[in-house]
Write an enzyme that holds these catalytic residues in place. Sequence first.
Site, PDB file in Angstrom:
ATOM      1  N   TYR A   1       0.835  -1.094  -0.003  1.00  0.00           N
ATOM      2  CA  TYR A   1       0.085  -0.180   0.086  1.00  0.00           C
ATOM      3  C   TYR A   1       0.804   1.508   0.055  1.00  0.00           C
ATOM      4  O   TYR A   1       0.776   2.062  -0.699  1.00  0.00           O
ATOM      5  CB  TYR A   1      -0.961   0.007   1.338  1.00  0.00           C
TER       6      TYR A   1
ATOM      7  N   LYS B   1       1.413   4.512  -2.786  1.00  0.00           N
ATOM      8  CA  LYS B   1       1.165   5.904  -2.444  1.00  0.00           C
ATOM      9  C   LYS B   1       2.353   6.727  -2.564  1.00  0.00           C
ATOM     10  O   LYS B   1       2.359   7.777  -2.911  1.00  0.00           O
ATOM     11  CB  LYS B   1       0.831   5.908  -0.926  1.00  0.00           C
TER      12      LYS B   1
END
Length: 289
Positions: free
Chosen positions: A111, A115
Amino acid sequence: CQKMKWPDIIGYTFYKALGTSAASIESSDEVFQTNLTPLQHRFTATGINFVVVRKSRENEEPIVSGYEYFRHKVEKLINLGAGCGYPLRLPEPLREEEFWDGFPQAESAPYSLAKKMLVIQGIAYRQQYGLNAITMIPSNLYGANDNFNLFQAHAIPALIRKFLEATRDGKPEVEVWGDGTAKRDFIHSADVAAAMVEAALHYDEAQPLNIAYGQQHSMRTVVEELTRISGFKGKVAWNTSKPSGQSSREFSLENLRKKLPSYQSKIPLKQGLETTYKWLADNYATARL
């Protein structure tokens, strides 16, 4: 601003923070789930000044060509990064200049690394199209309109839901992962939104900018506050077979204070937990559960 429906915590609070500003705003969750033609029409029809990119779905990042921003005269692209993208063994407080100096915590790497690519995307668009793309890195945020789904939620919204339901249903205990020692700088979404508005108006650099309240609290403190707020009388069961998470994640706010001197976070943890708990209690039927 025209009235819009916001499906997420950031869009909701950012729109409210803009107040009567003349700038119109769209959330990437609304814009980027369409194909190219509706995207173009939406840009043209709403006359966007700012575009906010956070994430479209859990662990899925919206991607749109930088040329589309350029062609539709978007004035600023605001990317929202993730604090868990900081290198795991970096000395605290975490400074933006060291954002790329190591690998992040393994559990959240898929994740957080996705980002981090928003930063690279913004730099590339700035170089190729002259797009004023900035990236802000909030600490652990929470607030009204959060995601309270126990399979997707972050710590505070998950715990708020657990304590609300346990109190309402008379459950004997609430399970909490870890041992409660992990500390985080929890910041209310309204404070994040206020910083984003300031950055939209006054920050134009490619280097990411931290946003945080400026004080860390342990998970045990959060649980104690929610026990008080909810009136829960049962047992708190600390499940130490589950991970506690990174022990600490203190953000440096030196650049934030230097670049946005008029900004100041305003909502302490106690107040933020109380208002968010009340929001979920009042909106339980329509909240994201």
